[in-house]
Design a protein around this motif. Structure first.
Motif, PDB file in Angstrom:
ATOM      1  N   GLY A 219       0.813  -1.204   0.000  1.00 35.66           N
ATOM      2  CA  GLY A 219       0.000   0.000   0.000  1.00 35.66           C
ATOM      3  C   GLY A 219       0.848   1.256   0.000  1.00 35.66           C
ATOM      4  O   GLY A 219       1.995   1.259  -0.446  1.00 35.66           O
ATOM      5  N   LYS A 220       0.249   2.333   0.501  1.00 36.49           N
ATOM      6  CA  LYS A 220       0.902   3.640   0.568  1.00 36.49           C
ATOM      7  C   LYS A 220       1.242   3.963   2.014  1.00 36.49           C
ATOM      8  O   LYS A 220       0.488   3.642   2.938  1.00 36.49           O
ATOM      9  N   VAL A 221       2.389   4.601   2.214  1.00 42.61           N
ATOM     10  CA  VAL A 221       2.801   4.999   3.558  1.00 42.61           C
ATOM     11  C   VAL A 221       3.302   6.433   3.544  1.00 42.61           C
ATOM     12  O   VAL A 221       3.724   6.955   2.511  1.00 42.61           O
ATOM     13  N   GLU A 222       3.220   7.051   4.707  1.00 39.56           N
ATOM     14  CA  GLU A 222       3.887   8.318   4.991  1.00 39.56           C
ATOM     15  C   GLU A 222       4.746   8.118   6.229  1.00 39.56           C
ATOM     16  O   GLU A 222       4.298   7.515   7.212  1.00 39.56           O
ATOM     17  N   LEU A 223       5.975   8.609   6.158  1.00 47.96           N
ATOM     18  CA  LEU A 223       6.928   8.411   7.243  1.00 47.96           C
ATOM     19  C   LEU A 223       7.553   9.737   7.622  1.00 47.96           C
ATOM     20  O   LEU A 223       7.845  10.569   6.754  1.00 47.96           O
ATOM     21  N   PHE A 224       7.764   9.940   8.908  1.00 42.60           N
ATOM     22  CA  PHE A 224       8.530  11.098   9.350  1.00 42.60           C
ATOM     23  C   PHE A 224      10.008  10.840   9.098  1.00 42.60           C
ATOM     24  O   PHE A 224      10.509   9.730   9.333  1.00 42.60           O
ATOM     25  N   SER A 225      10.715  11.863   8.647  1.00 40.82           N
ATOM     26  CA  SER A 225      12.144  11.729   8.370  1.00 40.82           C
ATOM     27  C   SER A 225      13.015  12.288   9.488  1.00 40.82           C
ATOM     28  O   SER A 225      14.243  12.226   9.403  1.00 40.82           O
ATOM     29  N   ASP A 226      12.415  12.837  10.526  1.00 42.52           N
ATOM     30  CA  ASP A 226      13.148  13.280  11.709  1.00 42.52           C
ATOM     31  C   ASP A 226      12.181  13.351  12.877  1.00 42.52           C
ATOM     32  O   ASP A 226      11.013  12.990  12.757  1.00 42.52           O
ATOM     33  N   GLY A 227      12.676  13.828  14.020  1.00 44.69           N
ATOM     34  CA  GLY A 227      11.860  13.858  15.223  1.00 44.69           C
ATOM     35  C   GLY A 227      11.030  15.107  15.390  1.00 44.69           C
ATOM     36  O   GLY A 227      10.398  15.282  16.432  1.00 44.69           O
TER      37      GLY A 227
END
Length: 420
Positions: A219-227
């Motif tokens: 599927g599709k995901v969104e991820l944080f690239s930092d805190g």
């Protein structure tokens, strides 16, 4: 047994209340409607005791198994009883935050997987379901090397050479610690992620593990690239993370020295959550190394702020001098310093007990060796820090057995990380 007693008691009480309402309607229509309200039903019981006593007796009889069941549950599982009495079971399951659009189809260990958290930081991609200390279900993919920008990766079961390590873990209701499995090869993985301002990666995610793992996700995901976390286009200063504090300190230094040429070095160790943190920081400001003490305080209204910060915002255009060749070496040195900060280090080099307690998730399921002041030793995989602050080490025994060690940090004389 306890659950059956509690359920039986509740059914008897409910049956008695229904019988009481029926008796009230048999007396008169007005009393029937009145008895639907619990305070007024008591008035009917007092006025018409002969008619209501049998229904009241049935409800009172239901109190006996109810109290016995609650007593048994309290002795067997006090946390479960607390959750029942606090009505946590009425709360809806936490859904994915509105700022993360994760649409995955499939299962993990044979169960539906709906992660609420996702990030790709330092070359480690994680998708996590559940907000407790131990995730209910989690996937961690450790890439061969950190990525910056677009992420495109395809792995097939027959591929050889350095490949990302895939780890899946799950926590069953009857377990205190999660189970985890790792794979170095033999799986299918497809990643196609593109940067999404200000600090996200979004795109396709496809993972298929060998059949025995019962894990297939697509599927599709969104991820944080930092805190960092953002609210209405601005950094949320209430979030407890090292990146949040680094952002606040850098912004403070830029305004204090009226210069955007600020490169903050790695922050010294500190513990979160906290209401106040004092740090001795190092930063390159205008090409010169500065060592400064800063005290950060957290308030409900403003979040994290540097004490004594009364400096005005920077003007729109600053630090735009004409090119100076004499400054080129300094710029090159700053770029090299920045690259050294971004390049991940072997976690064994800076490993310590303080670093473990400050960020236990970074060392989850890694092999460790611990010695105590009493002379005992424990070697196994780190499982986290429990609610009492004890370090949990799990060691596999011969066959299918395993042993868990719960160690108080004050009793640890030496601790070693055995793998990077």
């Amino acid at each position: 047994m306890a659950a059956l007693l509690i359920l039986g008691g509740l059914l008897l009480i409910l049956s008695g209340l229904v019988w009481l309402v029926m008796r009230a309607f048999a007396t008169s229509l007005l009393w029937g409607w009145t008895s639907l309200l619990p305070p007024l039903a008591l008035l009917y019981v007092l006025q018409h005791w002969r008619s209501a006593r049998q229904a009241v007796g049935l409800s009172a009889l239901g109190l006996i198994p109810l109290i016995v069941g609650l007593t048994l549950l309290a002795s067997q599982d006090s946390q479960r009883l607390e959750a029942i009495l606090s009505l946590q079971w009425l709360k809806t399951e936490a859904q994915s935050p509105a700022d993360l659009a994760i649409e995955l189809r499939g299962e993990l260990h044979g169960q539906p997987f709906t992660p609420q958290q996702g990030e790709l930081i330092g070359g480690v991609l994680s998708l996590r379901e559940g907000g407790d200390f131990f995730a209910r279900r989690e996937i961690v993919i450790r890439l061969v090397e950190p990525v910056d920008g677009v992420v495109r990766l395809d792995v097939l079961p027959d591929d050889v050479g350095p490949l990302p390590e895939v780890e899946v873990s799950w926590l069953l209701p009857e377990q205190d610690l999660p189970e985890a499995r790792r794979l170095a090869r033999g799986y299918t993985l497809h990643l196609n992620l593109t940067p999404l301002p200000p600090n996200k990666l979004a795109g396709d995610f496809h993972l298929v593990l060998p059949a025995k793992f019962k894990t297939t996700l697509s599927g599709k995901v969104e991820l944080f690239s930092d805190g960092l976390r953002y609210h209405e286009g601005k950094v949320d200063r209430h979030v407890d993370s090292a990146d949040t504090l680094a952002f606040i300190i850098k912004d403070y230094l830029q305004r204090r020295f009226v210069s955007r040429r600020v490169q903050l070095n790695e922050l010294p160790p500190f513990t979160l959550p906290a209401n106040s943190i004092e740090l001795q920081i190092e930063a390159m400001i205008g090409g010169q190394l500065q060592k400064l003490p800063v005290l950060l305080n957290k308030s409900e209204a403003d979040g994290w702020i540097v004490q004594g910060d009364r400096f005005a915002a920077l003007p729109d255009i600053t630090d735009t001098p004409a090119p100076d060749l004499s400054q080129a070496p300094n710029s090159t040195a700053e770029e090299q310093s920045r690259e050294r900060v971004r390049r991940p280090l072997d976690r064994r080099l800076r490993f310590s007990l303080e670093a473990l307690l400050r960020n236990p998730s970074r060392y989850q399921n890694l092999a460790m060796r611990v010695s105590t002041v009493r002379g005992s030793n424990a070697e196994g995989r780190f499982q986290g820090v429990d609610q009492d602050g004890r370090i949990v080490i799990r060691q596999r025994l011969s066959g299918q057995g395993a042993a868990s060690y719960n160690l108080i940090p004050e009793e640890v004389s030496r601790i070693e990380l055995l793998e990077p």
